[in-house]
Design a protein around this motif. Structure first.
Motif, short mmCIF file in Angstrom:
data_model
loop_
_atom_site.label_atom_id
_atom_site.label_comp_id
_atom_site.label_asym_id
_atom_site.label_seq_id
_atom_site.Cartn_x
_atom_site.Cartn_y
_atom_site.Cartn_z
N LYS A 5 0.84 -1.20 0.00
CA LYS A 5 0.00 0.00 0.00
C LYS A 5 0.87 1.26 0.00
CE LYS A 5 -4.10 0.18 0.35
NZ LYS A 5 -5.06 0.15 -0.76
N THR A 6 1.96 1.23 0.74
CA THR A 6 2.90 2.35 0.76
C THR A 6 3.44 2.62 -0.63
OG1 THR A 6 3.52 1.94 3.06
CG2 THR A 6 5.07 3.19 1.74
N GLU A 8 2.11 1.76 -3.49
CA GLU A 8 1.02 2.24 -4.35
C GLU A 8 0.77 3.74 -4.14
OE1 GLU A 8 -2.37 -0.19 -3.44
OE2 GLU A 8 -1.54 -1.93 -4.46
N TYR A 9 0.72 4.18 -2.89
CA TYR A 9 0.53 5.60 -2.59
C TYR A 9 1.68 6.41 -3.16
CZ TYR A 9 -3.50 5.69 0.57
OH TYR A 9 -4.76 5.65 1.10
N LEU A 13 1.29 9.29 -5.98
CA LEU A 13 1.68 10.66 -5.68
C LEU A 13 2.73 11.15 -6.67
CD1 LEU A 13 1.09 11.05 -2.06
CD2 LEU A 13 2.21 12.94 -3.14
N ALA A 25 4.25 14.64 0.46
CA ALA A 25 4.23 13.62 1.50
C ALA A 25 4.78 14.18 2.81
CB ALA A 25 5.03 12.39 1.06
N ASP A 43 3.09 6.55 8.47
CA ASP A 43 2.71 6.09 7.13
C ASP A 43 3.20 7.07 6.06
OD1 ASP A 43 1.46 3.89 8.26
OD2 ASP A 43 -0.56 4.73 8.10
N TRP A 44 3.00 8.36 6.31
CA TRP A 44 3.46 9.36 5.34
C TRP A 44 4.98 9.41 5.25
CZ3 TRP A 44 0.84 10.84 1.49
CH2 TRP A 44 -0.54 10.95 1.56
N VAL A 47 5.83 6.68 2.95
CA VAL A 47 5.50 7.07 1.58
C VAL A 47 6.59 8.00 1.04
CG1 VAL A 47 3.87 8.37 0.13
CG2 VAL A 47 3.02 6.72 1.81
#
Length: 60
Positions: A5-6, A8-9, A13, A25, A43-44, A47
């Motif tokens: 998921k990281t 993918e984000y 972005l 981010a 999480d950010w 990312v």
């Protein structure tokens, strides 16, 4: 957030914002920290790190 998921984000972005994605981010990370949401901030941060890897070395 899991690694997939990281990634993918980060890719989304970077596709949307190009070289500005890492700054986006970082801003989200600071906003999350200010709001007291440490998990979201982490999480950010992940990312942001993934975006840095996508950009490659010597790109900023």
């Amino acid at each position: 957030m899991d690694a997939l998921k990281t990634a993918e984000y980060a890719r989304a972005l970077y596709t949307a914002h190009g070289d500005r994605a890492e700054a986006e981010a970082a801003q989200k990370m600071r906003e999350s920290q200010a709001a007291g949401n440490q998990q979201e901030a982490q999480d950010w941060k992940a990312v942001r790190s993934a975006i840095r890897q996508i950009r490659g070395p010597n790109q900023g």
